[in-house]
Motif scaffolding. Structure first.
Motif, PDB file in Angstrom:
ATOM      1  N   MET A 272       0.851  -1.165   0.000  1.00 58.66           N
ATOM      2  CA  MET A 272       0.000   0.000   0.000  1.00 58.66           C
ATOM      3  C   MET A 272       0.901   1.233   0.000  1.00 58.66           C
ATOM      4  SD  MET A 272      -3.193   0.740   2.619  1.00 58.66           S
ATOM      5  CE  MET A 272      -3.801  -0.903   2.490  1.00 58.66           C
TER       6      MET A 272
ATOM      7  N   GLN B 247      -5.946   2.236  -6.021  1.00 55.24           N
ATOM      8  CA  GLN B 247      -4.831   1.318  -5.793  1.00 55.24           C
ATOM      9  C   GLN B 247      -4.965   0.645  -4.424  1.00 55.24           C
ATOM     10  OE1 GLN B 247      -0.995   3.179  -5.271  1.00 55.24           O
ATOM     11  NE2 GLN B 247       0.059   1.404  -6.137  1.00 55.24           N
TER      12      GLN B 247
ATOM     13  N   GLN C   6      -7.575  -2.047  -4.546  1.00 57.94           N
ATOM     14  CA  GLN C   6      -7.052  -3.230  -5.232  1.00 57.94           C
ATOM     15  C   GLN C   6      -6.136  -4.017  -4.305  1.00 57.94           C
ATOM     16  OE1 GLN C   6      -5.190  -1.595  -8.762  1.00 57.94           O
ATOM     17  NE2 GLN C   6      -6.860  -2.343 -10.049  1.00 57.94           N
ATOM     18  N   GLN C   7      -5.278  -3.305  -3.590  1.00 56.31           N
ATOM     19  CA  GLN C   7      -4.351  -3.971  -2.683  1.00 56.31           C
ATOM     20  C   GLN C   7      -5.093  -4.655  -1.549  1.00 56.31           C
ATOM     21  OE1 GLN C   7      -1.771  -0.677  -1.817  1.00 56.31           O
ATOM     22  NE2 GLN C   7      -0.377  -1.166  -3.491  1.00 56.31           N
TER      23      GLN C   7
END
Length: 181
Positions: free
Chosen positions: A1, A47, A50-51
Motif C-alpha cells: 500500500m 490502488q 485493489q491492494q
C-alpha cells in the motif's frame, strides 16, 4: 500500500468516531465514506482498494485485528468506489454526545459548533500528520451525512482530500463488532 493511501486511510479511520458526537442511537452502525478531491488521491484510493482485495489471509487478519482494537470492522468496497464498515456505539458513548478518545492519542478533535441537526468540527492528527474540518448533518438519531476536507503532505507536497460519507443505524445489537475506543 502506498504511503499516501495509507495516510489517507488512517486519517479517515480516525474520523469515523465523530459520527456519534450528536444525539445518536446506540448500537451497530453502517458507515460509508468516499475520498476524492484530485486525480492523485483518486488513483491512490483505487490502488488501495485493489491492494486490500489482493491481501493474503494473514494480511487481512492483521488489518482486521488492528481495526478491531479500535472498535471497527474491516473496510469493504462500497458502491461508487467508497469504503464501508461497521462501527459499534455503546449507550454510554451515545449519552456523552462527545468524541471517543483515540486509542493512540494521535488525533485531537474540536467541535466548533453544534445545532439540533448538525455538528461542525476540526481535527489535527500527529501520525499520520493531517488536519481537517467537517460538517455532519443528522436525520434524527439513526442517520447522518458528512462532508470533510482533509489536508496532509505527500512527498513534501500538500494534498487536499474530500471525504463524503453517511452513517445508518442498523440494530441495537453490535454482534461481534466491538465498541469504538
Amino acid at each position: 500500500m502506498s504511503r499516501l493511501s495509507t495516510t489517507l486511510l488512517l486519517s479517515a479511520l480516525s474520523c469515523f468516531g465523530v459520527a456519534h458526537a450528536q444525539s445518536t442511537k446506540p448500537g451497530l452502525w453502517d458507515i460509508t465514506q468516499k475520498m476524492g478531491g484530485n486525480a492523485e488521491v483518486d488513483k491512490a484510493m483505487a490502488q488501495m482498494q485493489q491492494q486490500m482485495a489482493g491481501m493474503s489471509p494473514a494480511e487481512k487478519k492483521m488489518m482486521q485485528d488492528m481495526l478491531a482494537r479500535q472498535g471497527m470492522s474491516m473496510p469493504a468496497a462500497s458502491a461508487g468506489g467508497g469504503m464501508a464498515m461497521k462501527v459499534c456505539i455503546t449507550p454510554e458513548m451515545a449519552a456523552k454526545q462527545d468524541m471517543p478518545v483515540q486509542a493512540d492519542g494521535e488525533c485531537t478533535t474540536t467541535i466548533t459548533s453544534r445545532s439540533a441537526n448538525s455538528l461542525k468540527m476540526t481535527f489535527v492528527c500527529k501520525n499520520p500528520p493531517s488536519t481537517g474540518e467537517g460538517t455532519y448533518t443528522f436525520s434524527g438519531d439513526t442517520a447522518y451525512t458528512m462532508k470533510m476536507l482533509m489536508k496532509t503532505t505527500h512527498q513534501g507536497k500538500p494534498v487536499s482530500t474530500t471525504l463524503d460519507g453517511q452513517g445508518k443505524w442498523l440494530s441495537a445489537s453490535c454482534g461481534a463488532v466491538k465498541p469504538l475506543k
